[in-house]
Write a protein that holds these residues in place. Sequence first.
Motif, PDB file in Angstrom:
ATOM      1  N   ARG A   1     -15.203  -7.933  -8.442  1.00  0.00           N
ATOM      2  CA  ARG A   1     -14.640  -8.757  -7.091  1.00  0.00           C
ATOM      3  C   ARG A   1     -15.027  -7.938  -5.903  1.00  0.00           C
ATOM      4  O   ARG A   1     -15.554  -8.531  -5.023  1.00  0.00           O
ATOM      5  N   ASN A   2     -14.729  -6.587  -5.933  1.00  0.00           N
ATOM      6  CA  ASN A   2     -15.123  -5.655  -4.878  1.00  0.00           C
ATOM      7  C   ASN A   2     -16.467  -5.682  -4.562  1.00  0.00           C
ATOM      8  O   ASN A   2     -16.990  -5.645  -3.493  1.00  0.00           O
TER       9      ASN A   2
ATOM     10  N   SER B   1     -11.727 -10.229   0.070  1.00  0.00           N
ATOM     11  CA  SER B   1     -11.308  -9.204   0.903  1.00  0.00           C
ATOM     12  C   SER B   1     -10.086  -8.833   1.434  1.00  0.00           C
ATOM     13  O   SER B   1      -9.524  -7.959   1.776  1.00  0.00           O
TER      14      SER B   1
ATOM     15  N   ALA C   1      -8.444  -7.026  -1.454  1.00  0.00           N
ATOM     16  CA  ALA C   1      -8.919  -5.698  -1.412  1.00  0.00           C
ATOM     17  C   ALA C   1      -8.083  -4.807  -0.372  1.00  0.00           C
ATOM     18  O   ALA C   1      -7.908  -3.534  -0.514  1.00  0.00           O
TER      19      ALA C   1
ATOM     20  N   GLN D   1     -11.373   4.085  -5.247  1.00  0.00           N
ATOM     21  CA  GLN D   1     -11.598   3.166  -4.149  1.00  0.00           C
ATOM     22  C   GLN D   1     -10.047   3.029  -3.133  1.00  0.00           C
ATOM     23  O   GLN D   1     -10.108   2.282  -2.128  1.00  0.00           O
ATOM     24  N   CYS D   2      -9.178   3.420  -3.799  1.00  0.00           N
ATOM     25  CA  CYS D   2      -7.769   2.958  -3.179  1.00  0.00           C
ATOM     26  C   CYS D   2      -7.032   4.196  -3.285  1.00  0.00           C
ATOM     27  O   CYS D   2      -6.725   4.849  -4.373  1.00  0.00           O
TER      28      CYS D   2
END
Length: 451
Positions: A145-146, A195, A198, A225-226
């Motif tokens: 998805r990202n 978005s 995320a 990423q997080c």
Amino acid sequence: MEKQGKRRRRVVLVPAPFQGHINPMLQLGSILHSNGFSITVVHAQYNSPNPSIHPDFSFLPLPDTSSDHNILAGDLIAFVLQLNTNCKARLQECFAQVMRQQGPDDGIACVVHDEIMYFSEAAAKDLKLPSIVLRTASAATFLARNALINLKAEGHIPFPESRSLDSVPELIPIRFKDLPLPIFGKLEDTLQLVSKVANIRTSLAIIYNTIDCLENSSLAKLQQQCQVPSFPIGPMHSFAPASSTSLLEEDNSCLAWLDQQSCNSVIYVSLGSIAFMDVKQVVEMAWGLVNSQQPFLWVVRPGSIRGAEWIEILSKNLKESISERGYIVKWAPQKEVLAHSAVGGFLSHCGWNSTLESICEGVPMICRPSFEDQRVNARYVSHVWNVGLELESELERGEIERVVRRLMVDEEGKDMRKRGKNLKERIELCIKEGGSSNNSLNKLIEMIVSI
Ligand code: UDP
């Protein structure tokens, strides 16, 4: 004493109103409740859970202004966006109501919200309540998805038919046709939701209903990423004390029917709580199953066949053929079905809950994904964990007959069943004391207690 007081604190859950999202959220509620927390569920009116099945939880409905119209038209993404736009103020009122009612040992420790109910994060922050995100899909799906946002910016999606079998370089083994895109609705809506989801601003942590031994590398990439800690505590249905989270009534008569079938002989068929089929597809599916000569248990959800109420559209001849070796129900106790020794395969749409439930019982799959994350899961089942076959062509009786026999009769299927058993054993180790999911769960509970 101090610690016990804190452990009795309250967790407010905000599930998204779909069966595949409600199940893991209520399972999380049961897990936290059995660890000493009180639970309040703030839920949408559409698909509202049945409070009588969870007498230990409190339930607060969230009156939403969105109609069911978009759901019926299949535009789930538009419905979710609308829910997020319309409900923030009402959700805050619900939080405030819980805060007013709280006793000395019963303050809100945190809000846990489904990631697609992203308005909950801001609603909690405004009231200075800590929040945690629950992701109910696979880690691989989040990576995919990202990636959609960059793929769109670089002009790779929408993609031409000629590219559908090309791999997406950063997502191998995912091909363009496996990207988690909707079949209805606007691409822009999907990208907007992706978005928003995320963009975690103030939440303290992310809970995943997945397992390290299945998704180790995807989880590691997501962690890069997080910034916030993540807790992969799946499969949550294995930790949650057994109680049904079904919105529809389960037909338990199929368990007695399964008792009469021999070991590993039955193919279980279910396309989950959202997918639809055309009459033609249902007829092809029915003949394919009948012609495979294997016993089959088939869930046909009322309203899931376009233009029909249920199976009244099947001819008398076809119904008679089905009754010789098949059993049809409107809704099954799926976890018990998959755990039954007679079930040797699962023809599934590959929703993430169904995928996890099947893998955890060592049941190999025939993957028939329709949309969104189902395609990613199907690819991982068939090409990473190697416990399933993909049914990629149009639903056609000859193809269904062949793929069912490949899984249920041929050596190929037997090998898959062995791999499935092996994977099941590895998952069992993750759940046991000292295993990765068990450790994650303990750390999550420690974190909530320490808030
Ligand atoms: N399920 C069930 N009975 C059925 C069919 C499905 O209890 O006859 C449950 C299944 O066990 C799973 C959920 O419904 O937990 C479906 O979630 P999933 O993520 O697999 O798919 P979705 O319905 O969201 O597409």
